[in-house]
Design a protein around this motif. Structure first.
Motif, PDB file in Angstrom:
ATOM      1  N   SER A  23      -3.969   7.431   7.972  1.00 51.06           N
ATOM      2  CA  SER A  23      -4.120   7.994   9.630  1.00 51.06           C
ATOM      3  C   SER A  23      -4.130   9.506   9.566  1.00 51.06           C
ATOM      4  O   SER A  23      -4.641  10.069  10.468  1.00 51.06           O
ATOM      5  CB  SER A  23      -3.060   7.299  10.206  1.00 51.06           C
TER       6      SER A  23
ATOM      7  N   VAL B 147      -4.549   0.322  -1.429  1.00 52.68           N
ATOM      8  CA  VAL B 147      -4.233  -0.876  -0.985  1.00 52.68           C
ATOM      9  C   VAL B 147      -4.415  -1.999  -2.051  1.00 52.68           C
ATOM     10  O   VAL B 147      -5.475  -1.947  -2.649  1.00 52.68           O
ATOM     11  CB  VAL B 147      -4.928  -1.372   0.318  1.00 52.68           C
TER      12      VAL B 147
ATOM     13  N   ARG C 103      -1.827  -4.185   8.631  1.00 51.17           N
ATOM     14  CA  ARG C 103      -2.620  -2.841   8.627  1.00 51.17           C
ATOM     15  C   ARG C 103      -3.266  -2.986   7.455  1.00 51.17           C
ATOM     16  O   ARG C 103      -4.501  -2.558   7.301  1.00 51.17           O
ATOM     17  CB  ARG C 103      -1.571  -1.808   8.247  1.00 51.17           C
ATOM     18  N   ASN C 104      -2.740  -3.493   6.347  1.00 49.87           N
ATOM     19  CA  ASN C 104      -3.236  -3.589   4.864  1.00 49.87           C
ATOM     20  C   ASN C 104      -4.429  -4.590   5.074  1.00 49.87           C
ATOM     21  O   ASN C 104      -5.518  -4.454   4.531  1.00 49.87           O
ATOM     22  CB  ASN C 104      -2.571  -4.232   3.893  1.00 49.87           C
TER      23      ASN C 104
ATOM     24  N   ALA D  51     -13.302  -3.276   4.610  1.00 50.34           N
ATOM     25  CA  ALA D  51     -14.133  -3.101   3.334  1.00 50.34           C
ATOM     26  C   ALA D  51     -15.005  -4.183   2.807  1.00 50.34           C
ATOM     27  O   ALA D  51     -16.064  -4.033   2.427  1.00 50.34           O
ATOM     28  CB  ALA D  51     -13.178  -2.725   2.119  1.00 50.34           C
TER      29      ALA D  51
ATOM     30  N   VAL E 127      -8.749   4.128   0.729  1.00 47.44           N
ATOM     31  CA  VAL E 127      -8.973   4.294   2.165  1.00 47.44           C
ATOM     32  C   VAL E 127      -8.458   5.701   2.251  1.00 47.44           C
ATOM     33  O   VAL E 127      -7.594   6.106   1.743  1.00 47.44           O
ATOM     34  CB  VAL E 127      -8.431   3.026   2.781  1.00 47.44           C
TER      35      VAL E 127
ATOM     36  N   GLU F 225     -18.660   1.616  -1.085  1.00 47.29           N
ATOM     37  CA  GLU F 225     -17.369   2.459  -0.956  1.00 47.29           C
ATOM     38  C   GLU F 225     -17.362   3.867  -1.546  1.00 47.29           C
ATOM     39  O   GLU F 225     -17.813   4.015  -2.467  1.00 47.29           O
ATOM     40  CB  GLU F 225     -16.265   1.520  -1.607  1.00 47.29           C
TER      41      GLU F 225
ATOM     42  N   ARG G 266      -5.010   6.566   0.777  1.00 46.08           N
ATOM     43  CA  ARG G 266      -4.163   5.616   0.493  1.00 46.08           C
ATOM     44  C   ARG G 266      -4.750   4.262  -0.351  1.00 46.08           C
ATOM     45  O   ARG G 266      -5.954   4.189  -0.400  1.00 46.08           O
ATOM     46  CB  ARG G 266      -3.766   4.899   1.782  1.00 46.08           C
TER      47      ARG G 266
ATOM     48  N   HIS H 157      -6.507  -5.433   7.534  1.00 46.74           N
ATOM     49  CA  HIS H 157      -7.409  -4.645   8.390  1.00 46.74           C
ATOM     50  C   HIS H 157      -8.339  -3.802   7.546  1.00 46.74           C
ATOM     51  O   HIS H 157      -9.305  -4.078   7.531  1.00 46.74           O
ATOM     52  CB  HIS H 157      -6.659  -3.745   9.264  1.00 46.74           C
ATOM     53  N   CYS H 158      -7.594  -3.177   6.599  1.00 46.84           N
ATOM     54  CA  CYS H 158      -8.479  -2.280   5.586  1.00 46.84           C
ATOM     55  C   CYS H 158      -8.971  -3.202   4.422  1.00 46.84           C
ATOM     56  O   CYS H 158     -10.114  -2.855   4.408  1.00 46.84           O
ATOM     57  CB  CYS H 158      -7.338  -1.279   4.781  1.00 46.84           C
TER      58      CYS H 158
ATOM     59  N   GLN I 279      -5.434   0.078  12.903  1.00 44.88           N
ATOM     60  CA  GLN I 279      -6.379   0.925  12.260  1.00 44.88           C
ATOM     61  C   GLN I 279      -6.039   2.273  11.883  1.00 44.88           C
ATOM     62  O   GLN I 279      -6.588   2.982  11.466  1.00 44.88           O
ATOM     63  CB  GLN I 279      -7.762   0.888  13.221  1.00 44.88           C
TER      64      GLN I 279
ATOM     65  N   SER J  59       0.947  -1.210  -0.021  1.00 43.78           N
ATOM     66  CA  SER J  59      -0.004   0.179   0.008  1.00 43.78           C
ATOM     67  C   SER J  59       0.914   1.304   0.166  1.00 43.78           C
ATOM     68  O   SER J  59       1.930   1.132   0.421  1.00 43.78           O
ATOM     69  CB  SER J  59      -0.925  -0.150   1.146  1.00 43.78           C
TER      70      SER J  59
END
Length: 439
Positions: A58, A65, A223-224, A231, A55, A238, A63, A226-227, A182, A21
């Motif tokens: 932070s 992914v 982290r990726n 989704a 997405v 989206e 970003r 989680h995204c 997150q 990402s």
């Protein structure tokens, strides 16, 4: 989307070689090093191609992914046989980087060949055939849920060293801070939960066959994940995040402070600054003043400039400095105040001409034609309703000006031109002169 196969593959390669990402702005910049992709095409690909998930990062920046629905074949992984499927036939430990059979005399019963007829055919169908092994494996790791253990939810509850996880050091899930994944952990390095792979999780992952290199990269991979998981589980559609969108409304600079007459002083809700514009960069969670503010402003006022000059240019289209967000604060628009108000911001509106030049609305173009609307008319409509569309006429042609994506469209001929809103430049010396004259 098939006509954009090359661009999709290039974007996927860039993403996977950068950890799966990256910031939207950075991805576009990297792609321009490999192909001449327009802003419009880039936005279309990222927003419409299922390969990419857009997405908010932070810091609020978009970003991208990398994602795929391609998986490893479960039947093949169990006994090395499959009656024909649409999944890859590969050794899981080959992906983990720890298969001890592929490099020795005894061959592995599972394939290590991504170029086999079965695997290559699938990769070509999924436009993944040009990825290197490492890039493909990272894409699979963050998309195939069977490859990596889940993050322990019980670890993220309670105050004990292992949270509410009753298995503690025997847990077969990864102990990582959920808020860190997150992107909204408020404690940073002071957080009592792990932001890196701890020794317990490392031993568990090594037993599952993961190499040290992959384990080291797992926090960013999770982290990726989680995204992607959020989704997939979301029931809401989206939302589109435009790359070249207009910045959100920001606080205004106080006109009274500029004239040394603000009676609210520190209680004023507006920004106190000595210029009618203020350039700031987001440093962590704090906005700090930028250097060479007057030079940046001078470049920004030129509609032909997409970025400022200097060693660290500000991208005016995305409002970024490298990977950091940038914002421009200013006094209120001149159309909202009577003419005698000093140091309001006068905005001008431009459209891209036939010779790639920028023509102000209401002024003659290279063919001595004039739009029926002026900068002031557009500004008046804009400050009252940023979602409004304005109709303009030039010669025999009618155009629709859209403030949301900043384009001027001719629907009859199916053409469009980019629109820009830029202020009139005011130097520091001019500000001082106006303030002194009023005193």
């Amino acid at each position: 989307m098939s006509e954009y196969g090359r661009e999709v593959l290039l974007a996927t390669t860039v993403l996977c070689s950068s950890g799966g990402s990256m910031q939207l702005v950075q991805l576009h910049r990297k792609l321009l090093q490999h192909c001449n992709i327009s802003e419009e095409k880039f936005c279309y690909i990222v927003e419409q191609c299922p390969r990419f998930l857009l997405v908010r990062g932070s810091g609020g920046d978009p970003r991208v992914v990398a994602r795929t629905s391609l998986r490893l074949c479960r039947s093949y992984a169990q006994d090395g046989r499959c009656g024909g499927c649409e999944a890859l036939h590969l050794c899981k430990f080959f992906i983990f980087g720890t298969c001890r059979f592929g490099k020795g005399r005894k061959p592995c019963r599972s394939s290590h060949d991504i170029q086999s007829d079965h695997n290559y055919g699938l990769l070509r169908d999924w436009t993944l055939h040009m990825l290197s092994e490492d890039d493909l494996f990272l894409l699979l790791l963050q998309n195939d849920p069977a490859l990596l253990p889940e993050v322990c939810l019980h670890y993220n509850k309670g105050s004990a060293p292992h949270g509410c996880c009753t298995f503690q050091n025997a847990c077969t899930k990864v102990h990582l801070c959920q808020h860190f994944l997150q992107g909204d952990c408020l404690f940073g390095s002071r957080c009592k939960r792990h932001h890196t792979i701890d020794e317990h999780s490392r031993r568990m992952l090594e037993k599952r066959g993961l190499s040290g290199d992959i384990i080291q990269d797992l926090p960013s991979i999770y982290r990726n994940i989680h995204c992607l998981t959020a989704a997939a589980e979301s029931t809401a559609p989206e939302k589109s995040l435009k790359l070249f969108s207009q910045p959100a409304d920001e606080p205004n600079i106080c006109l009274h402070f500029l004239r040394n007459s603000c009676r609210f002083q520190n209680e004023c809700r507006q920004v106190h600054f000595h210029l009618p514009y203020k350039w700031e960069v987001l440093d962590g969670r704090t906005w700090r003043d930028m250097e060479n503010m007057e030079d940046i402003e001078r470049d920004f006022c030129d509609p032909s400039q997409a970025q400022s000059s200097g060693d660290q240019p500000v991208n005016f289209l995305t409002m970024n400095l490298d990977m950091a967000r940038v914002r421009r604060l200013s006094t209120v628009s001149s159309v909202t105040k009577p003419p005698h108000y000093l140091l309001t911001t006068k905005w001008k509106w431009y459209y891209k001409g036939d010779q790639a030049n920028w023509v102000e609305y209401g002024q003659m173009d290279e063919k001595q034609r004039t739009m029926s609307v002026t900068s002031r008319i557009l500004e008046e409509v804009y400050v009252s309703d940023k979602n409004h569309e304005v109709t303009a006429v030039k010669g025999q042609r009618e155009y629709i000006i859209n403030f949301t994506d900043m384009y001027q469209r001719n629907y009859k001929h199916n053409t469009k031109r980019r629109v820009r809103r830029r202020p009139v430049f005011v130097s520091v010396a001019e500000v001082e002169k106006q303030v002194s004259a009023e005193d």
